[in-house]
Write an enzyme that holds these catalytic residues in place. Structure first.
Site, PDB file in Angstrom:
ATOM      1  N   GLU A  31       5.308 -12.697   1.546  1.00  0.00           N
ATOM      2  CA  GLU A  31       5.786 -11.789   0.507  1.00  0.00           C
ATOM      3  C   GLU A  31       6.990 -10.993   1.000  1.00  0.00           C
ATOM      4  O   GLU A  31       6.838 -10.050   1.787  1.00  0.00           O
ATOM      5  CB  GLU A  31       4.681 -10.832   0.098  1.00  0.00           C
ATOM      6  CG  GLU A  31       3.329 -11.480  -0.164  1.00  0.00           C
ATOM      7  CD  GLU A  31       2.182 -10.509   0.027  1.00  0.00           C
ATOM      8  OE1 GLU A  31       2.316  -9.339  -0.397  1.00  0.00           O
ATOM      9  OE2 GLU A  31       1.162 -10.891   0.632  1.00  0.00           O
ATOM     10  N   HIS A  35      -0.544  -2.489  -4.660  1.00  0.00           N
ATOM     11  CA  HIS A  35       0.115  -3.323  -5.676  1.00  0.00           C
ATOM     12  C   HIS A  35       0.207  -2.651  -7.043  1.00  0.00           C
ATOM     13  O   HIS A  35       0.016  -3.285  -8.086  1.00  0.00           O
ATOM     14  CB  HIS A  35      -0.608  -4.661  -5.818  1.00  0.00           C
ATOM     15  CG  HIS A  35      -0.524  -5.550  -4.617  1.00  0.00           C
ATOM     16  ND1 HIS A  35       0.530  -5.513  -3.732  1.00  0.00           N
ATOM     17  CD2 HIS A  35      -1.368  -6.512  -4.158  1.00  0.00           C
ATOM     18  CE1 HIS A  35       0.336  -6.420  -2.776  1.00  0.00           C
ATOM     19  NE2 HIS A  35      -0.814  -7.027  -3.002  1.00  0.00           N
ATOM     20  N   HIS A  84       3.789 -12.934  -5.193  1.00  0.00           N
ATOM     21  CA  HIS A  84       2.586 -13.021  -4.362  1.00  0.00           C
ATOM     22  C   HIS A  84       1.965 -14.417  -4.401  1.00  0.00           C
ATOM     23  O   HIS A  84       0.742 -14.568  -4.474  1.00  0.00           O
ATOM     24  CB  HIS A  84       1.573 -11.972  -4.830  1.00  0.00           C
ATOM     25  CG  HIS A  84       0.647 -11.477  -3.758  1.00  0.00           C
ATOM     26  ND1 HIS A  84      -0.326 -12.276  -3.193  1.00  0.00           N
ATOM     27  CD2 HIS A  84       0.553 -10.274  -3.134  1.00  0.00           C
ATOM     28  CE1 HIS A  84      -1.001 -11.577  -2.298  1.00  0.00           C
ATOM     29  NE2 HIS A  84      -0.480 -10.358  -2.232  1.00  0.00           N
ATOM     30  N   ARG A 122       0.801  -1.220   0.000  1.00  0.00           N
ATOM     31  CA  ARG A 122       0.000   0.000   0.000  1.00  0.00           C
ATOM     32  C   ARG A 122       0.838   1.277   0.000  1.00  0.00           C
ATOM     33  O   ARG A 122       1.898   1.335   0.629  1.00  0.00           O
ATOM     34  CB  ARG A 122      -0.932   0.007   1.219  1.00  0.00           C
ATOM     35  CG  ARG A 122      -2.009  -1.069   1.127  1.00  0.00           C
ATOM     36  CD  ARG A 122      -2.699  -1.324   2.456  1.00  0.00           C
ATOM     37  NE  ARG A 122      -3.754  -2.331   2.287  1.00  0.00           N
ATOM     38  CZ  ARG A 122      -3.538  -3.657   2.322  1.00  0.00           C
ATOM     39  NH1 ARG A 122      -2.311  -4.119   2.534  1.00  0.00           N
ATOM     40  NH2 ARG A 122      -4.539  -4.502   2.140  1.00  0.00           N
TER      41      ARG A 122
END
Length: 353
Positions: free
Chosen positions: A313, A104, A175, A79
């Site tokens: 991630e 993203h 991801h 974000r």
């Protein structure tokens, strides 16, 4: 070792799949859509090979999917608050696609682009992508490379690279969502997780960091020793309430730029499978698939539900462009962005004890 290439004409364009098979018969399948991991087929403790990442039967279903399954998120993974940041005195505005924030890289992020298949060997696939100046509001022409290598010991080594012709910000990650019981299994709550981190990033209710790091000690964020993922999912704790489960970034202990070190260890006792992740990234976002219900139909017709898989991630900190105390994500002309993420799949009580 061998590789196989398949092409699919889909509603979103031509998509290429590349399968890499090692000498033990284990394999991975990679897609040009999002430079993503489609399948990871590795043995359990009995030697039976199973697919341990979620994904979809229709190659086109990866375009715009909510989970961002298996793909390279960018230009900025995670974000950016309010979709705004200032770089060298200039304010940039990005698409809002997650509450009031940018996530993203926005709806047209790298995960939703068809990359070029630049190189294929029996062990390696290299994807490349050109992101023009102004792409989703970001400055600078950015050239990106994602190189996957598949080894006989069931290790994926991913190298992410980028260069720019103007100052910009970059944060790339893979991801993939893992379920070591097999992608068709219903839950990862009995998986055990260890994270090499004594601090995490508290956030507001929209999962944007507050700009400080907090200790994990005495909280459900403490994974310094192995813990069942599901043991504390419903604890009355802000990070868990805000995300409906784990969806937080941990600061990797002992981070040194360019140094690859262990980040996380995941295991599942029934299958005996393990996953060790190492990286030179400063943070690791762990997301327990809290909103997987409603995903596109999965491989072999499987319907994924919340908590069916976990994403781990390795990345820079979310909203770093707006937090000068975080490790910098600024990339300037003449510099090269290089990050490494390694995924090693093993067996409990074998090489991992």
């Amino acid at each position: 070792m061998e590789s196989k290439i398949s092409h699919f004409e889909t509603r979103v364009g031509k998509i290429t799949y590349v399968t890499l098979i090692n000498r033990k018969g284990a394999s991975i399948v990679l897609s040009s859509l999002g430079a993503g991991i489609v399948s990871v087929n590795v043995p359990d403790k009995t030697g039976k090979i199973g697919d341990v990442v979620i994904g979809y039967d229709d190659p086109a279903d990866y375009m715009g999917d909510g989970p961002c399954a298996g793909k390279i998120a960018g230009r900025y993974a995670n974000r950016i608050a309010k979709g705004r940041f200032v770089l060298d005195g200039v304010e940039y505005n990005l698409p809002i696609n997650n509450g009031s924030n940018h996530l993203h890289g926005g709806p047209d992020g790298f995960q939703n682009k068809i990359w070029n298949v630049d190189k294929v060997t029996d062990t390696t696939v290299v994807f490349t992508l050109h992101s023009p100046d102004g792409d989703s509001g970001y400055p600078g022409n950015l050239d990106v490379k994602a190189s996957y290598r598949w080894y006989n010991d069931n290790t994926i080594k991913l190298t992410l690279e980028a260069k720019t012709d103007a100052p910009t910000v970059v944060n790339l990650t893979n991801h993939s969502y893992f379920n070591l019981s097999g992608h068709e299994s219903s839950s990862i709550q009995l998986h055990r997780l260890k994270i090499n981190a004594t601090r995490y990033l508290p956030t507001d209710s929209e999962l944007v960091p507050l700009g400080k790091l907090s200790t994990v000690v005495g909280s459900p964020m403490d994974f310094k020793s192995e813990q069942f993922i599901g043991a504390r999912l419903t604890v009355n704790f802000d990070a868990l309430k805000f995300g409906k489960g784990y969806d937080s970034c941990w600061a990797v202990d002992g981070y040194v730029p360019g140094k690859i070190q262990p980040v996380a260890f995941l295991s599942e006792s029934a299958s005996g499978r393990t996953l060790e992740i190492s990286s030179d990234q400063p943070g690791v976002q762990v997301y327990t698939g809290n909103w997987l219900t409603g995903s596109p139909v999965g491989k072999n017709g499987v319907i994924y539900k919340d908590y069916s898989a976990v994403a781990i991630e390795c990345q820079d900190f979310p909203d770093a462009p707006n937090n000068p105390d975080f490790p910098s994500t600024v990339l300037r002309p003449g510099e090269k962005y290089v990050r490494h993420i390694n995924f090693h799949f093993g067996i409990l009580n074998s090489e991992n004890k």
